[in-house]
Write an enzyme that holds these catalytic residues in place. Structure first.
Site, PDB file in Angstrom:
ATOM      1  NE  ARG A  45    -147.584  18.556  37.289  1.00  0.00           N
ATOM      2  CZ  ARG A  45    -146.826  17.491  37.165  1.00  0.00           C
ATOM      3  NH1 ARG A  45    -147.257  16.450  36.486  1.00  0.00           N
ATOM      4  NH2 ARG A  45    -145.622  17.444  37.697  1.00  0.00           N
TER       5      ARG A  45
ATOM      6  CB  CYS B 141    -143.188  10.819  33.834  1.00  0.00           C
ATOM      7  SG  CYS B 141    -142.170  11.628  32.633  1.00  0.00           S
TER       8      CYS B 141
ATOM      9  NE  ARG C 122    -138.437  13.354  32.703  1.00  0.00           N
ATOM     10  CZ  ARG C 122    -139.029  14.417  33.216  1.00  0.00           C
ATOM     11  NH1 ARG C 122    -140.335  14.487  33.238  1.00  0.00           N
ATOM     12  NH2 ARG C 122    -138.318  15.413  33.702  1.00  0.00           N
TER      13      ARG C 122
ATOM     14  CG  ASN D 238    -139.017  23.467  34.769  1.00  0.00           C
ATOM     15  OD1 ASN D 238    -139.870  23.028  35.551  1.00  0.00           O
ATOM     16  ND2 ASN D 238    -138.952  23.113  33.503  1.00  0.00           N
TER      17      ASN D 238
HETATM   18  C1  EPZ Z   1    -135.797  19.166  33.440  1.00  0.00           C
HETATM   19  O1  EPZ Z   1    -136.112  17.788  33.614  1.00  0.00           O
HETATM   20  C2  EPZ Z   1    -137.109  19.909  33.390  1.00  0.00           C
HETATM   21  N1  EPZ Z   1    -137.843  19.692  34.634  1.00  0.00           N
HETATM   22  C3  EPZ Z   1    -137.930  19.430  32.195  1.00  0.00           C
HETATM   23  O2  EPZ Z   1    -139.100  20.228  32.131  1.00  0.00           O
HETATM   24  C4  EPZ Z   1    -137.125  19.641  30.920  1.00  0.00           C
HETATM   25  O3  EPZ Z   1    -137.857  19.117  29.824  1.00  0.00           O
HETATM   26  C5  EPZ Z   1    -135.778  18.928  31.032  1.00  0.00           C
HETATM   27  O4  EPZ Z   1    -135.077  19.377  32.225  1.00  0.00           O
HETATM   28  C6  EPZ Z   1    -134.874  19.173  29.827  1.00  0.00           C
HETATM   29  O5  EPZ Z   1    -134.681  20.553  29.655  1.00  0.00           O
HETATM   30  C7  EPZ Z   1    -137.665  20.527  35.659  1.00  0.00           C
HETATM   31  O6  EPZ Z   1    -136.832  21.426  35.640  1.00  0.00           O
HETATM   32  C8  EPZ Z   1    -138.526  20.326  36.852  1.00  0.00           C
HETATM   33  P1  EPZ Z   1    -132.870  16.031  32.241  1.00  0.00           P
HETATM   34  P2  EPZ Z   1    -134.985  16.747  34.006  1.00  0.00           P
HETATM   35  O7  EPZ Z   1    -132.267  15.318  33.385  1.00  0.00           O
HETATM   36  O8  EPZ Z   1    -133.974  17.418  34.842  1.00  0.00           O
HETATM   37  C9  EPZ Z   1    -131.869  11.670  30.549  1.00  0.00           C
HETATM   38  C10 EPZ Z   1    -141.451  20.591  31.911  1.00  0.00           C
HETATM   39  O9  EPZ Z   1    -142.300  20.392  31.015  1.00  0.00           O
HETATM   40  N2  EPZ Z   1    -131.438  11.279  31.921  1.00  0.00           N
HETATM   41  O10 EPZ Z   1    -132.138  17.201  31.685  1.00  0.00           O
HETATM   42  O11 EPZ Z   1    -135.664  15.550  34.538  1.00  0.00           O
HETATM   43  C11 EPZ Z   1    -133.373  11.932  30.474  1.00  0.00           C
HETATM   44  O12 EPZ Z   1    -134.102  10.735  30.368  1.00  0.00           O
HETATM   45  C12 EPZ Z   1    -140.391  19.568  32.250  1.00  0.00           C
HETATM   46  O13 EPZ Z   1    -141.425  21.625  32.599  1.00  0.00           O
HETATM   47  C13 EPZ Z   1    -130.834  10.054  32.097  1.00  0.00           C
HETATM   48  O14 EPZ Z   1    -130.651   9.270  31.155  1.00  0.00           O
HETATM   49  O15 EPZ Z   1    -134.371  16.423  32.566  1.00  0.00           O
HETATM   50  C14 EPZ Z   1    -133.449  12.805  29.248  1.00  0.00           C
HETATM   51  O16 EPZ Z   1    -133.399  11.999  28.099  1.00  0.00           O
HETATM   52  C15 EPZ Z   1    -140.599  18.249  31.634  1.00  0.00           C
HETATM   53  N3  EPZ Z   1    -130.448   9.712  33.363  1.00  0.00           N
HETATM   54  C16 EPZ Z   1    -132.151  13.617  29.330  1.00  0.00           C
HETATM   55  O17 EPZ Z   1    -131.286  12.894  30.215  1.00  0.00           O
HETATM   56  C17 EPZ Z   1    -130.618  10.538  34.419  1.00  0.00           C
HETATM   57  O18 EPZ Z   1    -130.235  10.169  35.544  1.00  0.00           O
HETATM   58  C18 EPZ Z   1    -132.313  15.041  29.874  1.00  0.00           C
HETATM   59  O19 EPZ Z   1    -133.089  14.983  31.059  1.00  0.00           O
HETATM   60  C19 EPZ Z   1    -131.218  11.803  34.223  1.00  0.00           C
HETATM   61  C20 EPZ Z   1    -131.625  12.146  32.943  1.00  0.00           C
END
Ligand code: EPZ
Length: 431
Positions: free
Chosen positions: A408, A126, A131, A23
């Site tokens: 992955r 997903c 998300r 990540n």
């Molecule tokens: C990153 O995803 C990681 N992915 C995820 O790892 C990880 O679980 C996540 O951060 C939280 O730590 C990568 O780094 C590639 P977020 P990301 O935006 O950035 C909401 C794994 O298993 N949200 O921090 O997509 C979202 O739905 C993966 O390696 C909105 O509402 O996560 C969630 O509830 C899976 N609107 C929360 O924020 C947005 O526009 C945090 O998501 C964006 C996010």
């Protein structure tokens, strides 16, 4: 499709080398789009997601090469890759690429910042929930882009370039913070990000961008300030060690028992998880070489856990910790606060004999003394590896299907566990 066969029972003894963080590697690779010069990334894990992103970046015009291995070199060592986006040949990221890997949506920020325009497919749902990307789009709009959604594509335009702005996240988002960092470093003027994600992967991206010439202050804290620059140059950067991989193997040792050195792991990247694993009954010591984890004879204690953004307990270790709790003495409550649907492993753990009840965003796990091997499968990589962890301590044979999820995110998983004494093998091309 490949499967992994595990026979539970043996304790784990030896050394596991921790790979570069998936990540961190993914956003770092995407940052190569910001400069016409070469970005060299060392310690990039050999993972399906990395290979997929190389294909996607190639589509935008990035030339890349991956260092080969010299004779005698550890075949499990992560690699160096060189990425050069001399010219961007396509500002469009099509659905068939973005839908394969959500993080590829993040190309929108560098394409827009460098080219003044990007057309990127919406990633869609997903396995761990809906998300949305609304906060990523908010970032682009705040920085002065016009953003339209047309036929499943985000079309972002800023023909006169992006302008620095104040960005306040209503919710902590890793992807939103990566987007803000990458877009703002080429925006004109000053950007202030409030309620930024503090994950180590954010700090790693900011460090690399700084080497490329960006002016960033405060990464790793809630407030980040960026002074835009006209252009970024090449750099060389080593990807930080994977804290989720380290936490996963720490939990595996806590589950199976034994004594393992997690070579190259850095405790400060996962302190909350290590403290939690220690409360569950494992011994943890930090050495110059990494983190040593032991559990000899003592039973597993029940510990309640609530996931939270860094420095809290990571959602990406929730499934693995739940697997550990299935054999704890007593019951534990595991609460997921980041994603609304990240409990797909519950039904599969139940197939191994776990007793888990879901109640809203919490799972109540009643520890059992014995798990029994069974055929299982999961729909995301952390859920899949939680099944591997349970299988290490289950009686008899477990067959984990849909192994491509593991590929992955976990580099050489079966070799790493196998070298520590686990009975684990990959069965390729099983029908
Ligand atoms: C990153 O995803 C990681 N992915 C995820 O790892 C990880 O679980 C996540 O951060 C939280 O730590 C990568 O780094 C590639 P977020 P990301 O935006 O950035 C909401 C794994 O298993 N949200 O921090 O997509 C979202 O739905 C993966 O390696 C909105 O509402 O996560 C969630 O509830 C899976 N609107 C929360 O924020 C947005 O526009 C945090 O998501 C964006 C996010």
């Amino acid at each position: 499709m490949d499967r992994i066969r595990i026979v539970g029972g043996p304790t784990l003894e030896g050394t596991i080398k921790i790979s570069g963080a998936k990540n961190a590697a993914l956003p770092l690779m995407i940052a190569s789009l910001l400069t016409p010069e070469t970005l060299t990334l060392e310690n990039v894990p050999a993972l399906a997601d990395v290979n997929m992103l190389l294909r996607i970046l190639g589509h935008h015009g990035v030339d890349y090469s991956v260092d080969g291995r010299r004779t005698g070199e550890d075949p499990h060592a992560s690699r160096a890759i060189h990425l050069t986006a001399r010219s961007i040949v396509d500002i469009m990221a099509p659905y068939d690429l973005v839908s394969k890997m959500r993080a590829s949506f993040w190309v929108v920020a560098p394409l827009l910042a460098r080219m003044g325009e990007a057309r990127v497919s919406l990633p869609g749902g997903c396995a761990i929930g809906t998300r949305p990307v609304d906060l990523l789009l908010m970032v682009l709009e705040k920085l002065g882009a016009s953003v339209e959604i047309e036929a499943g594509y985000v079309h972002a335009r800023a023909p006169k370039g992006l302008k620095g702005a104040e960005i306040t996240f209503p919710k902590i988002t890793v992807g939103g913070t990566h987007t803000a960092l990458m877009a703002a470093c080429l925006a004109e003027g000053h950007t202030l990000i409030t309620n930024a994600a503090r994950e180590p992967e954010i700090v790693d991206l900011a460090d690399c961008l700084t080497k490329m010439g960006a002016k960033i202050k405060g990464a790793g804290q809630s407030i980040i300030e960026i002074e835009g620059v006209a252009r970024l140059g090449g750099a060389s950067h080593r990807v930080l060690p994977d804290r989720i991989e380290a936490g996963t193997y720490a939990i595996a040792v806590a589950m199976a028992g034994g004594n393992v050195l997690l070579e190259g792991a850095e405790a400060h990247l996962l302190q909350n998880a290590l403290d939690t694993i220690e409360r569950a009954g494992a011994g943890i010591s930090v050495t110059n070489e990494g983190i040593r984890i032991k559990r000899n004879g003592a039973g597993i204690e029940a510990v309640d856990v609530t996931t939270a953004p860094f420095p809290g307990f990571p959602t990406d270790l929730q499934a693995q910790f739940m697997a550990l709790m299935t054999k704890a003495k007593g019951s534990s409550v595991i609460t997921e606060t980041i994603f609304e649907n990240r409990f797909m492993h519950v039904q599969e753990l139940a197939r191994l004999g776990a007793r888990i009840r879901l109640d809203g965003d919490s799972a109540i796990v009643e520890g059992v003394s014995t798990l029994q091997g069974a055929p299982v499968m999961a729909t995301d990589l952390r859920a899949s590896v939680s099944l591997v962890i349970a299988a290490l301590a289950a009686e008899g044979e477990t067959m984990v299907n849909r192994v491509y999820h593991l590929d992955r995110g976990f580099e050489h998983l079966e070799e790493k566990l196998g070298r520590c004494g686990a009975i684990i093998e990959r069965i390729t091309n099983a029908a």
